[in-house]
Design an enzyme around this catalytic site. Structure first.
Site, PDB file in Angstrom:
ATOM      1  N   GLU A 192       0.840  -1.208   0.000  1.00  0.00           N
ATOM      2  CA  GLU A 192       0.000   0.000   0.000  1.00  0.00           C
ATOM      3  C   GLU A 192       0.869   1.250   0.000  1.00  0.00           C
ATOM      4  O   GLU A 192       0.647   2.187   0.765  1.00  0.00           O
ATOM      5  CB  GLU A 192      -0.949  -0.006   1.207  1.00  0.00           C
ATOM      6  CG  GLU A 192      -1.990  -1.112   1.127  1.00  0.00           C
ATOM      7  CD  GLU A 192      -3.017  -1.071   2.265  1.00  0.00           C
ATOM      8  OE1 GLU A 192      -2.766  -0.404   3.274  1.00  0.00           O
ATOM      9  OE2 GLU A 192      -4.061  -1.715   2.122  1.00  0.00           O
ATOM     10  N   GLU A 282      -6.664  -7.961  -0.667  1.00  0.00           N
ATOM     11  CA  GLU A 282      -7.118  -7.898   0.733  1.00  0.00           C
ATOM     12  C   GLU A 282      -8.628  -7.738   0.708  1.00  0.00           C
ATOM     13  O   GLU A 282      -9.151  -6.631   0.753  1.00  0.00           O
ATOM     14  CB  GLU A 282      -6.473  -6.729   1.498  1.00  0.00           C
ATOM     15  CG  GLU A 282      -5.017  -6.956   1.817  1.00  0.00           C
ATOM     16  CD  GLU A 282      -4.441  -5.936   2.813  1.00  0.00           C
ATOM     17  OE1 GLU A 282      -5.213  -5.151   3.408  1.00  0.00           O
ATOM     18  OE2 GLU A 282      -3.204  -5.938   2.982  1.00  0.00           O
TER      19      GLU A 282
END
Ligand SMILES: *[C@@H]1O[C@H](CO)[C@@H](O)[C@H](O)[C@H]1NC(C)=O
Ligand SMILES: *[C@@H]1O[C@H](CO)[C@@H](O)[C@H](O)[C@H]1NC(C)=O
Ligand SMILES: *[C@@H]1O[C@H](CO)[C@@H](O)[C@H](O)[C@H]1NC(C)=O
Ligand SMILES: *[C@@H]1O[C@H](CO)[C@@H](O)[C@H](O)[C@H]1NC(C)=O
Ligand SMILES: *[C@@H]1O[C@H](CO)[C@@H](O)[C@H](O)[C@H]1NC(C)=O
Ligand SMILES: *[C@@H]1O[C@H](CO)[C@@H](O)[C@H](O)[C@H]1NC(C)=O
Length: 834
Positions: A192, A282
């Site tokens: 991320e 995710e």
């Protein structure tokens, strides 16, 4: 081997069959291959849908790795996604640890293969994952010139270089990559990054990502699929990924998000032949939980439905988490930044389909999340013509092992005044002692060569001594500091608020005139721009932040005496260094009515039938750490919630009939009976074991609660005027009065605030409303226990100290007034056992 003991014969045979099937390519003599081609994943030349779930080997004891992987495979997963946390392997600079059983990553990867699972490995260097520091080791703080994390900066890059120069060859040489017969099909770079840096806008950030990709390629070769994960939109991906063929760009998002836009965004970064291969890396199956919040609890059917939608779009997914596990030791991280600081609980159950204890997870309507996920996974596996998994192993055995009474104790601080060491604990604590220059504030943990844990700073009490005490502001310690004057507790400073501490007036002539500040590290931030925070007294990683300013009564105060500072890492094996003295309730070493940090020791017997899983309950204790047979299970914070039990896997217990050493470090006040019970199931109930809506009766408790109309009839009172003394009556039932005791506050043993039938002669019902907002009864003040801000917090009477948790205001309401806390704006509310 553990797995064969746990599996029935049939299941074990099925497991072997699926492993054989998984290796048919190798058996046929072809090299195993995994690639992204024709807009899809291809394993051994055939289309492959990734049905993954996250599991972190650092959150599962190695004895249970095979067990948890088996259960995930049985649920229908064909892959797992795994973080490698840097600080798990490099606790100190130098050689990385891949040999301690819990650090044997290659073994875990091999067990995944044996369970019929391939692996998406997230090698960082950053990992997030609610893990301490997002995986960054503490010692990065000690390097010069100072490290700037997650960009192309020389100090940081050379630290990454020496870590990856160990990790990546280890992966390659252990045969862990799929092409070499191992389980790893894909390797994630960074994590991320688009939520932190900016590849598009900052050339050094771009150089950093390119450096990581180049280094991974050098060590792992040309065939491995490298990928990045970012938020599920073009914006995140532009900042965090590399457009083009160097990496496969992936997004993450939860079941509530429309997947189309994220997949479209993915297509803008992935050129053919990758374009069209869609993955959510995710897909949130539950959520994280901080201390003081309700336990995460998300819908099972909602998750199953959203998985179905994704699969019908020909997409792949990875559940975050498949199995969450436990933040053993000090590895729980924290969220925060600015004025917020939110440490994670010790359990990482996550409300995932496979629960912390290895059973089924349950979602918000009580639906079996494991079964709901399994139904979808198996249905699509059949549709895809994929091999079906073996049945799930029988549920783990779990039991209460009864109750333990603590029989030994060792106070952390000198008792009863002065800094005369309470020999043993003080010596352990002060192995790395430092003395500051006079006038300088105490330092950060890492300057002591200590990673984290607790730090004790001692000095002479700031003077000149003011006959009425003094308001001492020690700035913003990271994260929690308990202040003691002459051995007596004065107050707690908590990172986000950092309210000043009132030092009590000297009870008599000050002889020792000492001040001790015990700082507790509550976990390093694992996410956000302010990550990479120092612990102890160092400045926060906030631009422009400086050392905390110490003030006394509002004026800058320079301590004329130096601080003597020492730090202690709370680690496995610590209890064996401590000399426990026999203790019983009320003995001189145990002034339980005061906050007095101390270690307690007791013995928990393994049942005659042998070890089983259990949970240690912290009922009646306050806040601290638990070791079992020297292993640090993690942090507890009973007065905050929602976690009231710490998971103990059977493998941590000694064999049948033997005694296991149970040690608590209690930072505040122990259970008044010094008892600890074990239970057969986790307890995440949110502190409140009573109802604020039920009609109260004599004996009902008074707690804090948000101002709510549903609770109104239980939170409006008639209150004496300021300066007057008299009863405090419940407006909805004026025959009930607020009384101090006779019940004791559950976590402190002080008189609890409760309701009783009004009686004019009862002194415990006479309240004086003081000018500063205190409500006094028999010379003590109405007090919110343990400074907890959660609704349902206990209220007691306690020695007056002028703290915010003892100041109240009467806010006019229909028929009377609400009694509102100056600390958190919650109102005193009658609460009836339900
Ligand atoms: C990625 O690069 C390709 C080829 O240069 C370009 O067409 C595409 O628009 C780029 N994607 C983004 C999001 O900028
Ligand atoms: C999914 O893949 C199948 C087989 O390749 C194809 O027929 C179908 O159109 C695809 N569906 C979607 C939504 O892309
Ligand atoms: C979520 O709530 C349901 C219904 O109360 C309960 O059965 C389940 O155990 C909860 N899950 C967790 C993780 O607390
Ligand atoms: C003290 O510091 C040294 C080196 O800085 C470190 O190796 C050691 O573990 C520390 N001792 C304790 C008890 O923390
Ligand atoms: C003494 O302390 C009190 C607060 O406890 C403060 O109001 C007062 O100003 C102090 N007096 C002096 C002389 O510092
Ligand atoms: C103290 O611990 C025992 C055993 O867990 C428990 O039954 C009791 O309720 C606890 N005391 C309080 C006040 O919570």
């Amino acid at each position: 081997m553990r797995v064969s003991r746990l599996l029935g014969g049939v299941a074990a045979a099925a497991l072997v069959a699926s492993v054989l099937l998984a290796h048919s390519a190798a058996a046929a003599g072809a090299n195993p291959t995994f690639k992204i081609a024709n807009g899809r994943f291809e394993r051994d030349g055939k289309p492959f849908r990734i049905m993954a779930g996250s599991i972190h080997y650092s959150r599962v004891v190695p004895e249970l790795w095979a067990d948890r992987l088996q259960r995930l495979r049985a649920m229908g997963l064909n892959a797992v996604e795994v973080y490698v946390f840097w600080n798990w392997h490099q606790a100190q600079p130098g050689p990385a640890d891949f040999s301690t059983p819990s650090r044997q990553l290659a073994k875990f990867l091999q067990l995944a293969k044996e369970a019929g699972l391939v692996v998406m490995l997230r090698v960082g260097p950053y990992g997030c994952g609610e893990w301490n520091g997002g995986g960054f080791p503490w010692w990065l703080h000690t390097l010069e010139p100072p490290v700037q994390i997650r960009t192309y900066q020389s100090t940081y890059i050379s630290a990454v270089e020496q870590w990856w120069a160990q990790l990546l060859p280890y992966l390659k040489n252990s045969g862990s990559l799929y092409e070499n017969g191992g389980s790893v099909i894909m390797v994630q770079i960074e994590n991320e990054f688009g939520s932190f840096g900016d590849v598009a806008g900052n050339p050094l950030d771009k150089q950093y990502m390119e450096y990581l990709v180049k280094t991974a390629r050098q060590h792992l070769g040309d065939n491995i699929v490298l990928y990045t994960t970012d938020g599920g939109s073009v914006g995140y991906m532009s900042r965090g990924s590399l457009n083009g063929s160097a990496v496969y760009t992936v997004g993450d998002f939860g079941p509530g998000t429309d997947p189309h836009s994220s997949f479209a965004a993915q297509d803008q970064f992935n050129p053919p032949p990758m374009r069209g291969a869609h993955l959510c890396s995710e897909f949130y199956s539950g959520w994280l939980t901080h201390w003081g919040e309700h336990m995460a609890n998300t819908s099972s059917s909602g998750l199953a439905k959203a998985m179905d939608t994704l699969f019908s779009l020909n997409a792949s997914l990875s559940l975050y988490m498949g199995h969450g596990g436990t933040n053993f030791g000090r590895f729980a991280g924290a969220n925060g930044g600015g004025s917020s600081f939110e440490p994670h609980i010790t359990s990482y159950d996550y409300d995932a389909p496979l629960s912390e204890g290895g059973g089924h997870g349950y979602g918000s309507s009580g639906e079996d999340k494991y079964a709901a996920v399994q139904e979808v996974l198996l249905r699509w596996a059949r549709k895809d013509g994929s091999p079906l998994p073996p049945p799930e192993a029988p549920a783990p055995a779990v039991a209460s092992l009864g109750t333990v009474v603590m029989t030994g104790a060792a106070a952390v601080l000198p008792i009863g005044g002065g800094n005369a060491p309470n020999t043993n604990v003080f010596q352990v604590l002060c192995a790395n002692q430092t003395t500051t220059a006079a006038g300088a504030p105490p330092p950060a943990f890492h300057t002591l060569g200590v990673s984290d844990g607790i730090m004790l700073a001692l000095t002479k009490r700031p003077g000149p001594v003011n006959a009425s005490g003094g308001l001492l502001d020690i700035g913003r310690p990271n994260d929690r500091a308990q202040v003691f004057v002459d051995g007596a507790f004065a107050g707690t400073v908590w990172r986000p608020s950092a309210a000043p501490v009132t030092c009590p007036a000297p009870p008599g002539p000050y002889i020792k005139n000492t001040m001790s500040v015990l700082v507790e590290d509550m976990g390093r931030l694992n996410y956000g721009k302010e990550m990479f925070d120092m612990k102890g007294f160092g400045p926060l990683a906030v631009p422009g932040a400086s050392q905390p300013v110490l003030t006394l009564n509002g004026k800058a105060y320079e301590f004329t005496e130096p601080w003597v500072v020492c730090g202690m890492t709370l680690d496995d094996g610590l209890p064996e260094k401590i000399e426990f003295k026999p203790v019983q309730v009320g003995s001189p070493i145990a002034p339980w009515s005061y906050i007095q940090p101390a270690f307690f020791r007791g013995v928990l017997a393994t049942p005659a039938s042998g070890p089983v899983d259990t949970y240690i309950a912290t009922y009646g204790w306050s806040k601290g750490y638990i070791w079992l047979n020297g292993v640090l299970l993690g942090r507890y914070w009973e007065t905050k919630g929602p976690q009231h039990t710490l998971y103990v896997p059977a493998s941590l217990l000694l064999p049948a009939g033997q005694g296991n050493e149970l040690v608590f470090l209690e930072m505040e006040r122990p259970n008044v009976t010094l008892m600890v019970s074990t239970v057969a199931a986790p307890d995440f109930s949110f502190g409140v074991r009573c109802s604020v809506e039920a009609a109260p009766a004599a004996g009902s408790a008074a707690v804090t609660w948000g101002v709510e109309s549903a609770a109104e009839s239980n939170q409006v009172w008639s209150v004496p005027a300021q300066g007057a003394t008299g009863p405090i009556r419940l407006a909805s039932d004026p025959s009930l009065c607020l009384q101090a005791g006779p019940e004791k506050d559950p976590s402190t043993g002080d008189p609890a605030a409760q309701l009783a039938a009004c009686s004019a002669g009862e002194k415990a019902q006479q309240w004086t409303v003081a000018a500063d907002g205190a409500l006094l009864c028999e010379g003590s003040c109405l007090d919110i226990t343990a400074h907890a801000t959660a609704p349902g917090s206990a209220v007691e009477t306690y020695a007056c100290n002028g703290g915010d948790n003892q100041r109240w205001s009467a806010v006019t309401a229909a028929g009377g007034a609400r009694i509102v806390s100056a600390m958190d704006g919650q109102a005193l509310t009658a609460c009836t056992a339900s």
